[in-house]
Write an enzyme that holds these catalytic residues in place. Structure first.
Site, short mmCIF file in Angstrom:
data_model
loop_
_atom_site.label_atom_id
_atom_site.label_comp_id
_atom_site.label_asym_id
_atom_site.label_seq_id
_atom_site.Cartn_x
_atom_site.Cartn_y
_atom_site.Cartn_z
N ASP A 82 0.86 -1.19 0.00
CA ASP A 82 0.00 0.00 0.00
C ASP A 82 0.90 1.24 0.00
OD1 ASP A 82 -2.55 1.41 0.18
OD2 ASP A 82 -1.94 1.94 2.21
N SER A 83 0.34 2.35 -0.47
CA SER A 83 1.10 3.60 -0.44
C SER A 83 1.45 4.00 1.00
CB SER A 83 0.30 4.72 -1.11
OG SER A 83 -0.94 4.88 -0.47
N CYS A 143 -3.56 -0.88 -2.57
CA CYS A 143 -3.84 0.53 -2.81
C CYS A 143 -4.61 0.65 -4.11
CB CYS A 143 -2.50 1.26 -2.89
SG CYS A 143 -2.57 2.96 -3.43
N GLU A 153 -6.24 9.41 8.17
CA GLU A 153 -4.85 9.36 8.65
C GLU A 153 -4.58 10.39 9.75
OE1 GLU A 153 -1.62 8.48 6.26
OE2 GLU A 153 -2.67 6.69 5.60
N CYS A 155 -11.06 3.23 -2.51
CA CYS A 155 -9.77 3.57 -1.87
C CYS A 155 -9.74 2.82 -0.55
CB CYS A 155 -9.65 5.07 -1.63
SG CYS A 155 -8.24 5.54 -0.58
N THR A 156 -8.60 2.18 -0.29
CA THR A 156 -8.48 1.36 0.90
C THR A 156 -8.91 2.09 2.16
OG1 THR A 156 -6.55 0.45 -0.18
CG2 THR A 156 -6.86 -0.10 2.11
N HIS A 157 -8.54 3.36 2.24
CA HIS A 157 -8.83 4.12 3.45
C HIS A 157 -10.31 4.27 3.73
CE1 HIS A 157 -4.65 5.36 3.02
NE2 HIS A 157 -4.70 5.80 4.25
#
Lengths: 262, 262
Positions: A7-8, A70, A155, A183-185
């Site tokens: 992931d980024s 990601c 984040e 998006c993973t987040h």
């Protein structure tokens, strides 16, 4: 050999944890490029360069199969990695993304409907979701909305401010029959999003583990080469003071992070 | 030779434009590290590495004097650059930051008062503001609050969502006699912050240009080597689709961006 999860940054831990829960016996190496996160506003060339460096690292560290956890990396670089980079440089290794599992899950819900996608600016710009949706189901339509503030909210401990921002992003989608959290987040906001929208919501961490299990069932030549020591290693390219706490918060349990250079 | 202005991304354009308005005849080279922005959550070592690469680039491209327009870079790397990197590698070049001008301006307002600082997490972690404040005025005190969501709000068109987030950050400061906006980006929120807080607010783009003019008056050996062609060049390390529009919006006029590699 191991399963790599890239992931980024740290958001991919949600998918990593979900995969590890579904396939607990395998050995895993997680890599987060925290030195250069986020990828979501960068150019396609830059993202492809960063993903190539991450794949080099993971393959050099005994990964047979890498999951690009990601969405931005999956959208921009999966096809190029699969069709060009791997055949030339790593013909016996494999890389899988999170975008196609989400598209398949959305089409199971709304095969000929209107599918909404929330994603980063660069995922939207890539056109990957409309392309993958229409190539699988010509009668389906799609609408993609860039939601650039959601990653920082996750984040930077800002989930409590998400309400009015989500209101606007969801309003920009219009009426949809299924919504992909691209998006993973965004998985960390899925409960709130589900409470705000009147259609099924596809979240990668809920679909990727089963798709990976299916893949390994269909590919015994890969599965047989994966080791089963149940080890987990978590590496990041930059270990700033707050990262260990953030990783543990996102993963829901303590995560021992090691710093590495690509 | 030119004046270089370095920022982690595009936020430093506000300071660059203010300097150019104050000293319009000089030649300027702006560099934004958009490939790796933001710096605010990275480790000290990583920030120092990135700043070193940027200085190498700017000095190789005929800059005599570089302004670190990024507070995070100033906080983490200015002293190390001035005391170690330049003397060893570039003894005839100079680098200046934005942190000390802001501290001096705040102490002119509240010499023995309580000075508040809003900044990125890594600027807060660096301890630079309390150190610079107390070394200049032992009777002054300071309180620093990390405001990590403000940069994304500025860069992702989210200023309209700032109200409740600023409310919380300003509440965390408590009562202060002067407030330093300790990140270049926060200047784009200065009117809103001034309407919300009952003390003078120090914004770097309002104090750095005069401090630079003073510096050049006091250092004719530098001033005399600066060329006066009134040229402006703007370079970034990654040119994603939205950056040109963002740069023009932040700068208030069209900005021609060129992509370069460090």
């Amino acid at each position: 050999m191991k399963i790599g999860v890239f992931d980024s940054g740290l958001g991919g831990l949600s998918i990593a944890q979900a995969i590890m829960a579904r396939l607990p016996d395998h050995d895993y190496l997680y890599l987060g490029d925290t030195k250069r996160v986020p990828y979501g506003n960068r150019s396609q060339e830059t993202i492809h360069e960063f993903v190539g460096e991450a794949l080099d690292y993971l393959f050099a560290n005994d990964c047979l199969l890498v999951i690009l956890a990601c969405n931005t990396a999956s959208a921009e670089s999966l096809r190029r990695s699969q069709q060009q980079y791997l055949p030339q440089k790593y013909p016996d290794r494999r890389v899988l993304g999170v975008l196609i599992p989400a598209v398949e899950a959305a089409l199971e819900i709304a095969e000929e409907g209107r599918i909404g996608v929330l994603a980063t600016a660069s995922t939207v710009d890539s056109g990957s979701y409309p392309r993958e949706i229409s190539s699988r189901s010509p009668n389906a339509s799609s609408v993609c909305v860039a939601a650039p503030l959601l990653v920082p909210l996750v984040e930077c401990d800002g989930l409590k401010y998400a309400g009015p921002i989500l209101d606007d992003y969801l309003a920009n989608l219009g009426r949809v029959d299924a919504l992909i959290l691209g998006c993973t987040h965004y998985g960390f906001l899925k409960d709130e999003i589900r409470s705000m929208i009147d259609c099924p919501v596809v979240c990668p961490d809920e679909v990727v583990p089963n798709k990976l299990a299916d893949y390994l069932n269909r590919h015994p030549e890969i599965e047989s080469r994966l080791s089963k020591g149940a080890s987990r290693t978590y590496r990041v390219t930059d270990l700033a003071p707050g990262y260990a706490a953030l990783a543990s918060r996102l993963a829901g349990s303590p995560i021992p992070l090691e710093a590495v250079s690509l």
